[in-house]
Each structure stands twice: as structure tokens, then as C-alpha cells.
Design a protein around this motif. Structure first.
Motif, PDB file in Angstrom:
ATOM      1  N   ASN A   1      39.917  51.664  52.596  1.00 28.09           N
ATOM      2  CA  ASN A   1      40.547  50.435  51.767  1.00 28.09           C
ATOM      3  C   ASN A   1      39.139  49.598  51.374  1.00 28.09           C
ATOM      4  O   ASN A   1      39.581  48.791  50.289  1.00 28.09           O
ATOM      5  N   GLU A   2      38.276  49.703  51.986  1.00 30.80           N
ATOM      6  CA  GLU A   2      36.898  48.895  51.176  1.00 30.80           C
ATOM      7  C   GLU A   2      36.606  49.696  49.882  1.00 30.80           C
ATOM      8  O   GLU A   2      36.354  48.838  49.028  1.00 30.80           O
ATOM      9  N   ARG A   3      36.712  50.923  49.877  1.00 28.29           N
ATOM     10  CA  ARG A   3      36.567  51.617  48.483  1.00 28.29           C
ATOM     11  C   ARG A   3      37.401  50.951  47.371  1.00 28.29           C
ATOM     12  O   ARG A   3      37.248  50.747  46.345  1.00 28.29           O
ATOM     13  N   ARG A   4      38.762  50.995  47.933  1.00 34.11           N
ATOM     14  CA  ARG A   4      39.765  50.434  46.989  1.00 34.11           C
ATOM     15  C   ARG A   4      39.588  48.884  46.561  1.00 34.11           C
ATOM     16  O   ARG A   4      39.782  48.639  45.486  1.00 34.11           O
ATOM     17  N   ASP A   5      39.201  48.224  47.426  1.00 33.92           N
ATOM     18  CA  ASP A   5      38.867  46.676  47.249  1.00 33.92           C
ATOM     19  C   ASP A   5      37.820  46.475  46.450  1.00 33.92           C
ATOM     20  O   ASP A   5      37.863  45.727  45.370  1.00 33.92           O
ATOM     21  N   ARG A   6      36.698  47.355  46.527  1.00 34.90           N
ATOM     22  CA  ARG A   6      35.818  47.094  45.237  1.00 34.90           C
ATOM     23  C   ARG A   6      35.993  47.405  44.148  1.00 34.90           C
ATOM     24  O   ARG A   6      35.635  46.551  42.957  1.00 34.90           O
ATOM     25  N   VAL A   7      36.808  48.206  43.816  1.00 38.21           N
ATOM     26  CA  VAL A   7      37.266  48.700  42.405  1.00 38.21           C
ATOM     27  C   VAL A   7      38.165  47.467  41.984  1.00 38.21           C
ATOM     28  O   VAL A   7      38.105  47.192  40.883  1.00 38.21           O
ATOM     29  N   THR A   8      39.116  46.919  42.870  1.00 40.89           N
ATOM     30  CA  THR A   8      40.070  45.886  42.518  1.00 40.89           C
ATOM     31  C   THR A   8      39.498  44.767  42.195  1.00 40.89           C
ATOM     32  O   THR A   8      39.748  44.431  41.234  1.00 40.89           O
ATOM     33  N   VAL A   9      38.320  44.265  42.767  1.00 41.44           N
ATOM     34  CA  VAL A   9      37.525  43.107  42.512  1.00 41.44           C
ATOM     35  C   VAL A   9      37.024  43.220  41.176  1.00 41.44           C
ATOM     36  O   VAL A   9      37.056  42.216  40.397  1.00 41.44           O
ATOM     37  N   LYS A  10      36.614  44.601  40.925  1.00 40.88           N
ATOM     38  CA  LYS A  10      35.812  44.623  39.604  1.00 40.88           C
ATOM     39  C   LYS A  10      36.660  44.493  38.545  1.00 40.88           C
ATOM     40  O   LYS A  10      36.445  43.737  37.593  1.00 40.88           O
ATOM     41  N   ILE A  11      37.769  45.062  38.672  1.00 36.71           N
ATOM     42  CA  ILE A  11      38.943  45.105  37.419  1.00 36.71           C
ATOM     43  C   ILE A  11      39.349  43.554  37.337  1.00 36.71           C
ATOM     44  O   ILE A  11      39.463  42.919  36.287  1.00 36.71           O
ATOM     45  N   LEU A  12      39.699  42.709  38.645  1.00 35.72           N
ATOM     46  CA  LEU A  12      40.034  41.469  38.487  1.00 35.72           C
ATOM     47  C   LEU A  12      38.971  40.620  37.530  1.00 35.72           C
ATOM     48  O   LEU A  12      39.118  39.538  37.061  1.00 35.72           O
ATOM     49  N   GLU A  13      37.714  40.726  37.975  1.00 41.17           N
ATOM     50  CA  GLU A  13      36.691  40.190  37.556  1.00 41.17           C
ATOM     51  C   GLU A  13      36.628  40.266  36.034  1.00 41.17           C
ATOM     52  O   GLU A  13      36.549  39.568  35.176  1.00 41.17           O
ATOM     53  N   GLU A  14      36.765  41.701  35.490  1.00 40.57           N
ATOM     54  CA  GLU A  14      36.723  42.033  34.175  1.00 40.57           C
ATOM     55  C   GLU A  14      37.848  41.005  33.372  1.00 40.57           C
ATOM     56  O   GLU A  14      37.735  40.553  32.291  1.00 40.57           O
ATOM     57  N   HIS A  15      38.953  41.131  33.866  1.00 41.93           N
ATOM     58  CA  HIS A  15      40.083  40.370  33.295  1.00 41.93           C
ATOM     59  C   HIS A  15      39.744  38.983  33.227  1.00 41.93           C
ATOM     60  O   HIS A  15      40.290  38.073  32.324  1.00 41.93           O
ATOM     61  N   THR A  16      39.114  38.172  34.316  1.00 42.79           N
ATOM     62  CA  THR A  16      38.814  36.933  34.403  1.00 42.79           C
ATOM     63  C   THR A  16      37.852  36.513  33.386  1.00 42.79           C
ATOM     64  O   THR A  16      37.899  35.674  32.638  1.00 42.79           O
ATOM     65  N   GLN A  17      36.628  37.489  33.296  1.00 49.79           N
ATOM     66  CA  GLN A  17      35.741  36.895  32.218  1.00 49.79           C
ATOM     67  C   GLN A  17      36.326  37.313  31.072  1.00 49.79           C
ATOM     68  O   GLN A  17      35.812  36.471  29.998  1.00 49.79           O
ATOM     69  N   ALA A  18      37.252  38.099  30.638  1.00 44.20           N
ATOM     70  CA  ALA A  18      37.858  38.095  29.302  1.00 44.20           C
ATOM     71  C   ALA A  18      38.697  37.111  28.956  1.00 44.20           C
ATOM     72  O   ALA A  18      38.529  36.470  27.907  1.00 44.20           O
ATOM     73  N   ARG A  19      39.402  36.343  30.006  1.00 45.34           N
ATOM     74  CA  ARG A  19      40.260  35.258  29.592  1.00 45.34           C
ATOM     75  C   ARG A  19      39.298  34.058  29.315  1.00 45.34           C
ATOM     76  O   ARG A  19      39.562  33.367  28.573  1.00 45.34           O
ATOM     77  N   GLN A  20      38.143  33.836  30.197  1.00 45.01           N
ATOM     78  CA  GLN A  20      37.143  32.743  30.009  1.00 45.01           C
ATOM     79  C   GLN A  20      36.451  32.912  28.672  1.00 45.01           C
ATOM     80  O   GLN A  20      36.430  32.043  27.929  1.00 45.01           O
ATOM     81  N   LYS A  21      36.206  34.125  28.191  1.00 44.31           N
ATOM     82  CA  LYS A  21      35.553  34.592  26.863  1.00 44.31           C
ATOM     83  C   LYS A  21      36.425  34.036  25.696  1.00 44.31           C
ATOM     84  O   LYS A  21      35.878  33.271  24.765  1.00 44.31           O
ATOM     85  N   THR A  22      37.648  34.341  25.776  1.00 42.61           N
ATOM     86  CA  THR A  22      38.603  34.035  24.668  1.00 42.61           C
ATOM     87  C   THR A  22      39.417  33.039  24.802  1.00 42.61           C
ATOM     88  O   THR A  22      39.899  32.385  23.703  1.00 42.61           O
ATOM     89  N   GLY A  23      39.685  32.426  26.023  1.00 47.96           N
ATOM     90  CA  GLY A  23      40.583  31.371  26.228  1.00 47.96           C
ATOM     91  C   GLY A  23      42.084  31.642  26.175  1.00 47.96           C
ATOM     92  O   GLY A  23      43.081  31.009  26.332  1.00 47.96           O
ATOM     93  N   GLN A  24      42.254  32.976  26.122  1.00 45.58           N
ATOM     94  CA  GLN A  24      43.748  33.566  25.969  1.00 45.58           C
ATOM     95  C   GLN A  24      43.941  34.373  27.005  1.00 45.58           C
ATOM     96  O   GLN A  24      43.072  35.052  27.684  1.00 45.58           O
ATOM     97  N   THR A  25      45.391  34.364  27.436  1.00 52.18           N
ATOM     98  CA  THR A  25      45.757  35.279  28.511  1.00 52.18           C
ATOM     99  C   THR A  25      46.594  36.463  27.704  1.00 52.18           C
ATOM    100  O   THR A  25      47.800  36.120  27.172  1.00 52.18           O
ATOM    101  N   LYS A  26      46.223  37.629  28.102  1.00 54.50           N
ATOM    102  CA  LYS A  26      46.880  38.792  27.380  1.00 54.50           C
ATOM    103  C   LYS A  26      48.211  39.317  28.367  1.00 54.50           C
ATOM    104  O   LYS A  26      48.163  38.846  29.669  1.00 54.50           O
ATOM    105  N   GLN A  27      49.188  39.746  27.799  1.00 56.03           N
ATOM    106  CA  GLN A  27      50.396  40.203  28.598  1.00 56.03           C
ATOM    107  C   GLN A  27      50.231  41.401  29.310  1.00 56.03           C
ATOM    108  O   GLN A  27      51.026  42.377  29.181  1.00 56.03           O
ATOM    109  N   HIS A  28      49.156  41.554  30.329  1.00 51.89           N
ATOM    110  CA  HIS A  28      48.866  42.556  31.173  1.00 51.89           C
ATOM    111  C   HIS A  28      49.149  42.419  32.586  1.00 51.89           C
ATOM    112  O   HIS A  28      49.402  40.938  32.826  1.00 51.89           O
ATOM    113  N   PHE A  29      49.687  43.297  33.347  1.00 49.93           N
ATOM    114  CA  PHE A  29      50.194  42.824  34.666  1.00 49.93           C
ATOM    115  C   PHE A  29      49.159  42.358  35.513  1.00 49.93           C
ATOM    116  O   PHE A  29      49.335  41.317  36.341  1.00 49.93           O
TER     117      PHE A  29
END
Length: 318
Positions: free
Chosen positions: A52-80
Motif C-alpha cells: 500500500n505504501e509503494r502504491r501510494d507513493r506512485v499515486t501521489v507522484k501521478i496526482l502531482e504531475e497532473h496538478t502541476q500541468a493544470r497550474q502551468k497551462t490553466g487548463q483541465t484535460k479530459q483525463h480520468f
């Protein structure tokens, strides 16, 4: 994965977590079902915790990547993932809820699709007359100079029947996911106490000779002769469950399996390796929460389309 099919380190880690999660989810320890036996058959709690810890580390990284991309472009992509982040803010969802929804969609929709396609292909190489009938339909609708798209599915009733028959004989989750009795009930003369784990044997329902004619025969025409709902409305066949616990990705799963089979059958003719007879294909199942083929299918592909450019890999920007 890049356009050339090369998986990076994060992708390899992601794949390993998914694989490990499937193994843990398919644990057959009796202690998971009878709590007072845990002293005799203790669960490996440390294994679950580290996973669970290993899974959560990867999940946090994925969420952070999407959050940073949204902040950079100001747009929300149609991804899950982006949709989950929007809902998290809108409904004040906890991190655990977001993590759970994300991994439920990943684990429930990844291996099950592959499993369904492999079982279907195994039946099609063992029943070449069925394969020929599907390909005849594909040629009539698509021709040989373009590839299939999702809009074509509604025009391919026999292909849809093949998918339904494959899911009937080979449901990827034969016992569905575990349920729990909310109240004490009496069913078929048996007392089921409140809190008991309940496993629904959809594999047996779909092979019951009382409700299916020649249930062990691979016969897609039965779904042409009768309009049978496989989305939970007909209790003879429940590959996606039913009721409030029905799979939320039911239509997505059906479309994915239909599309994959359609492309495989339209592009290629499939046959068994030289010297292998249909009855020699190993149709035994690997036990677990999902049922892979015990022996992976081996088949020979022969191109069918006229335009060779249709076989080239097309790079897609993700």
C-alpha cells in the motif's frame, strides 16, 4: 510508454504494483473469510502495508504531475485523473477516496479486458467457422481499405454476439468481487448471517443446463436468436455483476473487448500452430480472483488487409 513502446522507470514500477496487487487480491487464505482462524493462519500484514505504501507513493507522484500541468497551462484535460482532482475539490473528497477510485478503475479494468480477449481468441481459433463468420461481417461493413472505429460496433451484431458468448463461457471474475450480507437472510433453505462474505458464482450460472441450451458449446448465434442483456438485467449471465454493485465500467469494458477483437479479426486470420489440433488447446483456468488461461494461447496471424500502411504503428500523443 513512449511512441516507440519503451516503458520508463515509473511505468515499470506502476506495472509491478498492479501485478503485485492482483496477486494479493487473489489470496486464498481462509483467515480472510473466517476471522477467528487468523491465530492459526495469520495474514502477512507487513506485506499488505508495504504494498500500500509503494502504491501510494506512485499515486501521489501521478496526482502531482497532473496538478502541476493544470497550474502551468490553466487548463483541465479530459483525463480520468483530472476528473478525480476536480471532484475532490468540488465535493471535498479525502485522499483515500481519490486513491481508491483511481486504483479501482485501474485494477478492475486492466487485466479483465486482456483476459476476456484471450479467452475469446482461444474459442475463435478452436472454432474457425465462427471466426470466418465474424470476418465476413467485418469485410461487409468495413471493407479492406480502412480500420474499424467505435462507431462501427453498432453495425456488427455478430461480433457483439461473439463478445457476449465469450463472456458467458469465460467471465473474467467467475465469483465476482466479494459481497457482504447487510442483514440476516434465508436463501434456498440456507441461513446467511449478517456480515457474512457472499461469493456469487456467475461462472456456474452461465453454464447452467436448466437455463442454457447446450451450455458448454461455443455458439454466438444464441445471442442473435434472443436479445439477452449482459449488463445485469438477466441473471443467467452476470459478467459485470448486477444491482447497485454492478461494474461502473460495464459499457467501457464491452466496447474495449469488442474493439480489440474487431481489430484483431479484421487485420488478421488466426490459426493454430502447425500440428496443433483444436481439441489440444489447453482451456484450463488459472485460479484466483480473475481467471487467466492456465497456458497462454499461441496462434499464428496471417494479414488480411490490402493496404499495408494500415499495419503501421501510429504514434499517439498522450
Amino acid at each position: 510508454m513512449d511512441a516507440n513502446g519503451v516503458i520508463d522507470e515509473q511505468g515499470k514500477e506502476f506495472k509491478a504494483i498492479v501485478s503485485n496487487g492482483i496477486k494479493l487480491g487473489a489470496s486464498l487464505s481462509i483467515a480472510e473469510h473466517i476471522s477467528w482462524l487468523r491465530c492459526l493462519c495469520p495474514l502477512n500484514e507487513e506485506l499488505y502495508r508495504s504494498h500500500n505504501e509503494r502504491r501510494d507513493r506512485v499515486t501521489v507522484k501521478i496526482l502531482e504531475e497532473h496538478t502541476q500541468a493544470r497550474q502551468k497551462t490553466g487548463q483541465t484535460k479530459q483525463h480520468f485523473v483530472d476528473a478525480l482532482l476536480t471532484l475532490k475539490k468540488q465535493y471535498d473528497l479525502s485522499d483515500d477516496t481519490v486513491f481508491g477510485l483511481l486504483w479501482d478503475m485501474i485494477t478492475a479494468g486492466m487485466d479483465t479486458t486482456v483476459i476476456s480477449v484471450e479467452w475469446a481468441m482461444s474459442e475463435l481459433v478452436r472454432n474457425p467457422h465462427v471466426q470466418a463468420q465474424v470476418q465476413k461481417e467485418l469485410d461487409q461493413v468495413l471493407g479492406c481499405n480502412r480500420i474499424m472505429n467505435e462507431a462501427d460496433i453498432s453495425k456488427l451484431p455478430y461480433l457483439q454476439a461473439v463478445v457476449k458468448e465469450s463472456l458467458r463461457l469465460h467471465p473474467p471474475t467467475p465469483l465476482m468481487v466479494p459481497h457482504k450480507a447487510r442483514t440476516h437472510v434465508k436463501l434456498g433453505g440456507y441461513d446467511i448471517p449478517k456480515g457474512a462474505n457472499v461469493m456469487v458464482n456467475v461462472w456456474a450460472l452461465a453454464r447452467d443446463p436448466k437455463v442454457w441450451r447446450n451450455p458448454l458449446e461455443y455458439h454466438p448465434e444464441r445471442f442473435i436468436e434472443e436479445d439477452i442483456n449482459i449488463k445485469g438485467a438477466d441473471f443467467r449471465i452476470l459478467p459485470f455483476g448486477a444491482g447497485r454493485r454492478v461494474c461502473p465500467g460495464t459499457q467501457l469494458g464491452i466496447n474495449l473487448v469488442t474493439s480489440m477483437l474487431g481489430h484483431l479479426l479484421h487485420h488478421f486470420k488466426w490459426s493454430l500452430p502447425s500440428g496443433v489440433r483444436p481439441e489440444e488447446v489447453d482451456m484450463s483456468e488459472s485460479p484466483g480472483i480473475v481467471t487467466f488461461m492456465q497456458t497462454p494461447l499461441k496462434a499464428v496471424a496471417t494479414p488480411r488487409l490490402d493496404d499495408l500502411i494500415l499495419y503501421k504503428r501510429v504514434a499517439v500523443e498522450m
